[in-house]
Design an enzyme around this catalytic site. Structure first.
Site, PDB file in Angstrom:
ATOM      1  CG  HIS A   1      -4.113  -0.948   8.152  1.00 40.31           C
ATOM      2  ND1 HIS A   1      -3.951  -0.267   6.969  1.00 40.31           N
ATOM      3  CD2 HIS A   1      -3.405  -2.112   8.014  1.00 40.31           C
ATOM      4  CE1 HIS A   1      -3.174  -0.966   6.155  1.00 40.31           C
ATOM      5  NE2 HIS A   1      -2.839  -2.090   6.760  1.00 40.31           N
TER       6      HIS A   1
ATOM      7  CB  CYS B   1      -5.717   0.157   4.218  1.00 41.70           C
ATOM      8  SG  CYS B   1      -6.891   1.115   5.203  1.00 41.70           S
TER       9      CYS B   1
ATOM     10  CD  GLN C   1      -2.462   1.465   2.616  1.00 39.68           C
ATOM     11  OE1 GLN C   1      -2.636   0.523   3.380  1.00 39.68           O
ATOM     12  NE2 GLN C   1      -2.823   2.708   2.924  1.00 39.68           N
TER      13      GLN C   1
ATOM     14  CG  ASP D   1      -0.982  -4.965   6.847  1.00 41.77           C
ATOM     15  OD1 ASP D   1      -1.081  -3.948   6.131  1.00 41.77           O
ATOM     16  OD2 ASP D   1      -0.860  -4.907   8.090  1.00 41.77           O
TER      17      ASP D   1
END
Length: 227
Positions: A164, A93, A87, A179
């Protein structure tokens, strides 16, 4: 780094978003109202991904730094066709978590459009290059902003976001945490179609246990659409 409007953890808005991106209407997002085994039984089946929204606390950042140091010395291996991206766009996100969820579930069909084009163009890129490609993708940017404005609260791109989104998927019998803020996928061990929801819920509970005084956790699932 460019900044997008933050997405709300609203299943209806996010469902509209994935359909706009080209995901078949056979699939939708739904709230996971509890992580107890009995509550998890209420989630419509099949479940293709679990998405967690959590607060970025000092405790979590300490854990992430320690995890990063460990992975830098031994990142392990993961399947070449596991779609993983960084990201590189602030507040993106939610979109990254949705891309991770859909891209790693081959049973979710995609029509021609924004996401199918992105995945095709990004399949041979590095995770960092994929993050940059998303940042420069005007179709994604416009779609994200349009849906962000449909949330129940007014989104401000300049306001610091302390939450997040991340995704959990079952890839070839392994539970992966994806992630975009991390340099590597996180392998959480063996899973199966039957145990995936319980296994992902166990990891979500660990996030919550690190911040026992925090209540701002939201869990959603990508599931078969209910008529």
């Amino acid at each position: 780094m460019s900044t997008w409007l933050p997405l709300e953890s609203n299943p209806d808005v996010l469902t509209k978003y994935i359909h706009k991106l080209g995901v078949s209407k056979e699939w939708s997002l739904t709230d996971v109202v509890g992580l107890d085994p009995e509550m998890l039984e209420w989630i419509p089946q099949p479940v293709k991904a679990i998405i967690l929204l959590f607060p970025i606390s000092e405790t979590y950042e300490k854990h992430r730094a320690e995890e990063h140091e460990s992975l830098m010395s031994d990142p392990g291996s993961y399947p070449e066709d596991l779609f993983y991206m960084r990201q590189l766009t602030s507040n993106a996100c939610g979109t990254v978590a949705l891309i991770h969820s859909v891209a790693n579930c081959k049973s979710i069909s995609l029509s021609d459009g924004i996401l199918k084009n992105f995945l095709e163009n990004a399949k041979n890129l590095t995770p960092e290059e994929r993050g940059k490609a998303l940042e420069n993708d005007k179709s994604f940017t416009e779609g994200h902003h349009e849906l962000a404005k449909e949330g129940q609260t007014v989104a401000n791109p300049e306001e610091k976001v302390n939450h997040h989104f991340i995704a959990f998927v079952n890839k070839d019998g392994t539970l992966y945490e994806l992630d975009g803020r991390k340099h590597f996928p996180i392998n959480h061990g063996a899973t199966s179609e039957e145990s995936f929801v319980q296994d992902a819920a166990n990891v979500c509970r660990k996030f919550m246990a690190r911040d026992p005084d925090e209540l701002r956790f939201t869990v959603m699932a990508i599931t078969a659409t209910q008529e």
